[in-house]
Design a protein around this motif. Sequence first.
Motif, PDB file in Angstrom:
ATOM      1  N   ALA A  31     -29.937  26.194 -26.190  1.00 38.72           N
ATOM      2  CA  ALA A  31     -30.881  27.138 -25.583  1.00 38.72           C
ATOM      3  C   ALA A  31     -30.998  26.812 -24.106  1.00 38.72           C
ATOM      4  CB  ALA A  31     -32.247  27.042 -26.260  1.00 38.72           C
ATOM      5  N   LEU A  32     -31.243  27.838 -23.317  1.00 36.91           N
ATOM      6  CA  LEU A  32     -31.522  27.716 -21.890  1.00 36.91           C
ATOM      7  C   LEU A  32     -32.879  28.378 -21.667  1.00 36.91           C
ATOM      8  CD1 LEU A  32     -27.954  28.729 -20.658  1.00 36.91           C
ATOM      9  CD2 LEU A  32     -28.871  26.406 -20.829  1.00 36.91           C
ATOM     10  N   LEU A  37     -32.826  32.434 -22.637  1.00 36.24           N
ATOM     11  CA  LEU A  37     -31.748  32.377 -23.630  1.00 36.24           C
ATOM     12  C   LEU A  37     -32.152  31.359 -24.691  1.00 36.24           C
ATOM     13  CD1 LEU A  37     -28.813  32.498 -21.115  1.00 36.24           C
ATOM     14  CD2 LEU A  37     -29.315  34.225 -22.845  1.00 36.24           C
ATOM     15  N   HIS A  38     -32.731  31.855 -25.783  1.00 32.89           N
ATOM     16  CA  HIS A  38     -33.292  30.995 -26.808  1.00 32.89           C
ATOM     17  C   HIS A  38     -32.287  30.557 -27.852  1.00 32.89           C
ATOM     18  CE1 HIS A  38     -37.115  31.839 -25.022  1.00 32.89           C
ATOM     19  NE2 HIS A  38     -36.851  33.125 -25.098  1.00 32.89           N
ATOM     20  N   LEU A  39     -31.123  31.170 -27.854  1.00 36.21           N
ATOM     21  CA  LEU A  39     -30.089  30.830 -28.824  1.00 36.21           C
ATOM     22  C   LEU A  39     -28.746  31.268 -28.253  1.00 36.21           C
ATOM     23  CD1 LEU A  39     -29.707  29.730 -31.749  1.00 36.21           C
ATOM     24  CD2 LEU A  39     -29.737  32.112 -32.491  1.00 36.21           C
ATOM     25  N   ILE A  40     -27.893  30.296 -27.972  1.00 45.37           N
ATOM     26  CA  ILE A  40     -26.560  30.617 -27.468  1.00 45.37           C
ATOM     27  C   ILE A  40     -25.589  29.546 -27.956  1.00 45.37           C
ATOM     28  CG2 ILE A  40     -26.937  29.510 -25.223  1.00 45.37           C
ATOM     29  CD1 ILE A  40     -25.241  31.909 -24.055  1.00 45.37           C
ATOM     30  N   LYS A  41     -24.474  30.006 -28.491  1.00 48.01           N
ATOM     31  CA  LYS A  41     -23.458  29.103 -29.012  1.00 48.01           C
ATOM     32  C   LYS A  41     -22.616  28.598 -27.842  1.00 48.01           C
ATOM     33  CE  LYS A  41     -21.449  30.828 -32.557  1.00 48.01           C
ATOM     34  NZ  LYS A  41     -20.493  31.527 -33.438  1.00 48.01           N
ATOM     35  N   ALA A  42     -22.419  27.281 -27.784  1.00 43.43           N
ATOM     36  CA  ALA A  42     -21.647  26.689 -26.695  1.00 43.43           C
ATOM     37  C   ALA A  42     -20.474  25.893 -27.241  1.00 43.43           C
ATOM     38  CB  ALA A  42     -22.536  25.773 -25.858  1.00 43.43           C
ATOM     39  N   ARG A 103      -8.248  29.737  -9.409  1.00 42.90           N
ATOM     40  CA  ARG A 103      -9.390  29.265  -8.628  1.00 42.90           C
ATOM     41  C   ARG A 103     -10.306  30.445  -8.339  1.00 42.90           C
ATOM     42  NH1 ARG A 103      -9.082  24.345  -7.560  1.00 42.90           N
ATOM     43  NH2 ARG A 103     -10.397  24.092  -5.745  1.00 42.90           N
ATOM     44  N   GLU A 104     -11.614  30.173  -8.449  1.00 42.03           N
ATOM     45  CA  GLU A 104     -12.605  31.220  -8.265  1.00 42.03           C
ATOM     46  C   GLU A 104     -13.852  30.593  -7.642  1.00 42.03           C
ATOM     47  OE1 GLU A 104     -14.842  34.408 -11.197  1.00 42.03           O
ATOM     48  OE2 GLU A 104     -14.357  32.445 -12.009  1.00 42.03           O
ATOM     49  N   GLU A 105     -14.466  31.296  -6.710  1.00 43.17           N
ATOM     50  CA  GLU A 105     -15.740  30.836  -6.179  1.00 43.17           C
ATOM     51  C   GLU A 105     -16.846  31.354  -7.086  1.00 43.17           C
ATOM     52  OE1 GLU A 105     -18.111  32.149  -2.473  1.00 43.17           O
ATOM     53  OE2 GLU A 105     -16.886  30.426  -1.849  1.00 43.17           O
ATOM     54  N   ARG A 106     -17.717  30.439  -7.534  1.00 40.21           N
ATOM     55  CA  ARG A 106     -18.794  30.804  -8.461  1.00 40.21           C
ATOM     56  C   ARG A 106     -20.141  30.360  -7.924  1.00 40.21           C
ATOM     57  NH1 ARG A 106     -16.346  28.665 -14.216  1.00 40.21           N
ATOM     58  NH2 ARG A 106     -14.405  29.845 -14.155  1.00 40.21           N
ATOM     59  N   CYS A 107     -21.168  31.097  -8.314  1.00 38.71           N
ATOM     60  CA  CYS A 107     -22.542  30.697  -8.036  1.00 38.71           C
ATOM     61  C   CYS A 107     -22.906  29.589  -9.014  1.00 38.71           C
ATOM     62  CB  CYS A 107     -23.498  31.874  -8.216  1.00 38.71           C
ATOM     63  SG  CYS A 107     -23.267  33.162  -6.969  1.00 38.71           S
ATOM     64  N   VAL A 108     -23.647  28.593  -8.507  1.00 35.07           N
ATOM     65  CA  VAL A 108     -24.089  27.464  -9.321  1.00 35.07           C
ATOM     66  C   VAL A 108     -25.611  27.457  -9.340  1.00 35.07           C
ATOM     67  CG1 VAL A 108     -24.015  24.953  -9.638  1.00 35.07           C
ATOM     68  CG2 VAL A 108     -22.063  26.137  -8.606  1.00 35.07           C
ATOM     69  N   ILE A 109     -26.176  27.318 -10.557  1.00 39.10           N
ATOM     70  CA  ILE A 109     -27.624  27.226 -10.705  1.00 39.10           C
ATOM     71  C   ILE A 109     -27.959  25.936 -11.446  1.00 39.10           C
ATOM     72  CG2 ILE A 109     -27.955  29.728 -10.698  1.00 39.10           C
ATOM     73  CD1 ILE A 109     -28.336  29.554 -13.773  1.00 39.10           C
ATOM     74  N   LEU A 110     -29.211  25.543 -11.379  1.00 44.28           N
ATOM     75  CA  LEU A 110     -29.726  24.392 -12.101  1.00 44.28           C
ATOM     76  C   LEU A 110     -30.754  24.915 -13.093  1.00 44.28           C
ATOM     77  CD1 LEU A 110     -29.676  21.238 -12.182  1.00 44.28           C
ATOM     78  CD2 LEU A 110     -31.656  21.308 -10.662  1.00 44.28           C
ATOM     79  N   THR A 111     -30.622  24.546 -14.365  1.00 40.12           N
ATOM     80  CA  THR A 111     -31.547  25.009 -15.391  1.00 40.12           C
ATOM     81  C   THR A 111     -31.655  23.962 -16.490  1.00 40.12           C
ATOM     82  OG1 THR A 111     -32.149  26.941 -16.737  1.00 40.12           O
ATOM     83  CG2 THR A 111     -29.836  26.248 -16.791  1.00 40.12           C
ATOM     84  N   ARG A 112     -32.647  24.127 -17.361  1.00 36.83           N
ATOM     85  CA  ARG A 112     -32.824  23.195 -18.478  1.00 36.83           C
ATOM     86  C   ARG A 112     -31.957  23.602 -19.666  1.00 36.83           C
ATOM     87  NH1 ARG A 112     -38.308  23.323 -20.740  1.00 36.83           N
ATOM     88  NH2 ARG A 112     -38.272  25.423 -19.925  1.00 36.83           N
ATOM     89  N   LEU A 113     -31.306  22.599 -20.254  1.00 33.68           N
ATOM     90  CA  LEU A 113     -30.566  22.751 -21.499  1.00 33.68           C
ATOM     91  C   LEU A 113     -31.436  22.177 -22.610  1.00 33.68           C
ATOM     92  CD1 LEU A 113     -27.850  23.161 -23.165  1.00 33.68           C
ATOM     93  CD2 LEU A 113     -27.443  20.736 -22.677  1.00 33.68           C
TER      94      LEU A 113
END
Length: 170
Positions: A31-32, A37-42, A103-113
């Motif tokens: 979950a994030l 996002l309360h349920l996501i398969k990783a 190669r790809e430029e991506r946005c990076v975020i910080l969040t709780r796992l």
Amino acid sequence: MIAAQTPYGKSASAGDPATRPLLLGWREWTALPDLGLHLIKAKVDTGARTSTLHAFYVEPLRRGAAQSVRFGVHPLRGRLDVVVHGEAPLLERRRVCDSGGHREERCVILTRLRIGGREWPIELTLTNRETMLFRMLLGRGAIAGHALVDPQLSFVTGRPVRPARCYGAD
């Protein structure tokens, strides 16, 4: 269970259960919570340095000096009607090489796992993973110091408790 050596030299089966490394399989329910996002398969991928979240659109935003990013996620594979919109501060933009060598430029975020009853902050890159089997890739940078992986196992941590009518797809 055979005790495994951690990077710190202690047995993974010794000590306080709350502080010893979490055991993960090659795929886990996560979950994030900060992103709704309360349920996501990783897929747990120790070959990937960076964790990635599927985002079918990514819109950088600027509010004064602060930068953030808005994005849309289809958390359930094959369910384009189920959408979660998220917004988070933009940590940085990073060039990432995918498994195909592109190669790809991506946005990076910080969040709780949230996984296995524990939580910690992780960095996530945002990219379109629509054609991939997993909406999220949990890389080694996110699990280092928190978990050990047994690639023979799946869903070791179980399915998290989720709110009723999660994503409206019950």
